[in-house]
Write a protein that holds these residues in place. Sequence first.
Motif, PDB file in Angstrom:
ATOM      1  N   TYR A  78      15.932  85.974  21.568  1.00  0.00           N
ATOM      2  CA  TYR A  78      16.298  84.834  22.395  1.00  0.00           C
ATOM      3  C   TYR A  78      17.599  85.151  23.129  1.00  0.00           C
ATOM      4  O   TYR A  78      18.532  85.711  22.538  1.00  0.00           O
ATOM      5  N   TYR A  79      17.642  84.775  24.390  1.00  0.00           N
ATOM      6  CA  TYR A  79      18.793  85.016  25.252  1.00  0.00           C
ATOM      7  C   TYR A  79      19.401  83.677  25.657  1.00  0.00           C
ATOM      8  O   TYR A  79      18.700  82.805  26.159  1.00  0.00           O
ATOM      9  N   LEU A  80      20.698  83.517  25.395  1.00  0.00           N
ATOM     10  CA  LEU A  80      21.394  82.286  25.755  1.00  0.00           C
ATOM     11  C   LEU A  80      22.429  82.578  26.837  1.00  0.00           C
ATOM     12  O   LEU A  80      23.352  83.371  26.627  1.00  0.00           O
ATOM     13  N   ASP A  81      22.281  81.939  27.978  1.00  0.00           N
ATOM     14  CA  ASP A  81      23.256  81.989  29.059  1.00  0.00           C
ATOM     15  C   ASP A  81      24.329  80.956  28.729  1.00  0.00           C
ATOM     16  O   ASP A  81      24.128  79.748  28.879  1.00  0.00           O
ATOM     17  N   LEU A  82      25.469  81.443  28.262  1.00  0.00           N
ATOM     18  CA  LEU A  82      26.528  80.547  27.778  1.00  0.00           C
ATOM     19  C   LEU A  82      27.094  79.624  28.848  1.00  0.00           C
ATOM     20  O   LEU A  82      27.489  78.496  28.541  1.00  0.00           O
ATOM     21  N   LEU A  83      27.152  80.087  30.068  1.00  0.00           N
ATOM     22  CA  LEU A  83      27.763  79.260  31.109  1.00  0.00           C
ATOM     23  C   LEU A  83      26.911  78.046  31.437  1.00  0.00           C
ATOM     24  O   LEU A  83      27.437  76.990  31.763  1.00  0.00           O
ATOM     25  N   ASN A  84      25.604  78.192  31.343  1.00  0.00           N
ATOM     26  CA  ASN A  84      24.714  77.074  31.647  1.00  0.00           C
ATOM     27  C   ASN A  84      24.357  76.236  30.423  1.00  0.00           C
ATOM     28  O   ASN A  84      23.918  75.095  30.580  1.00  0.00           O
TER      29      ASN A  84
END
Length: 133
Positions: A78-84
């Motif tokens: 799983y990939y989490l885009d921290l800024l969004n």
Amino acid sequence: MGIFSSIFQSNSASNSEKTAPIHWIPLVTIKQLNEIKEISNNETVILFKHSTRCGISRMVLKQFESQFDASMSNLKLYYLDLLNYRDISNEIAATFQVQHQSPQLLVVQNGTVVAHASHDAITSIDLTKYLDS
């Protein structure tokens, strides 16, 4: 020029044998955390938290991807885009009792984090230890 192309072609061919494409699952809802805990009862789940505006985070992500090989293709990533999705990162910290960092990798089995690292320590985690048989 022929000598250079043969050198570069042999390098890229050997790299493609070692690496495998990563099939990232976007982590975009808090609800997915419950699904991840459930999935982790049967298979290993990896969470990669990435800051898309951070050069260090980008470098670590590229290093991680370059070390990923076909033997690890059965891992759920799983990939989490921290800024969004900072709210999801905060919930990850609360749910799994792991302090937020960026970039950060968490290995989840049986609903709990069994390994985690941040920054350049991410690439030192041996994911082959967590392959399901």
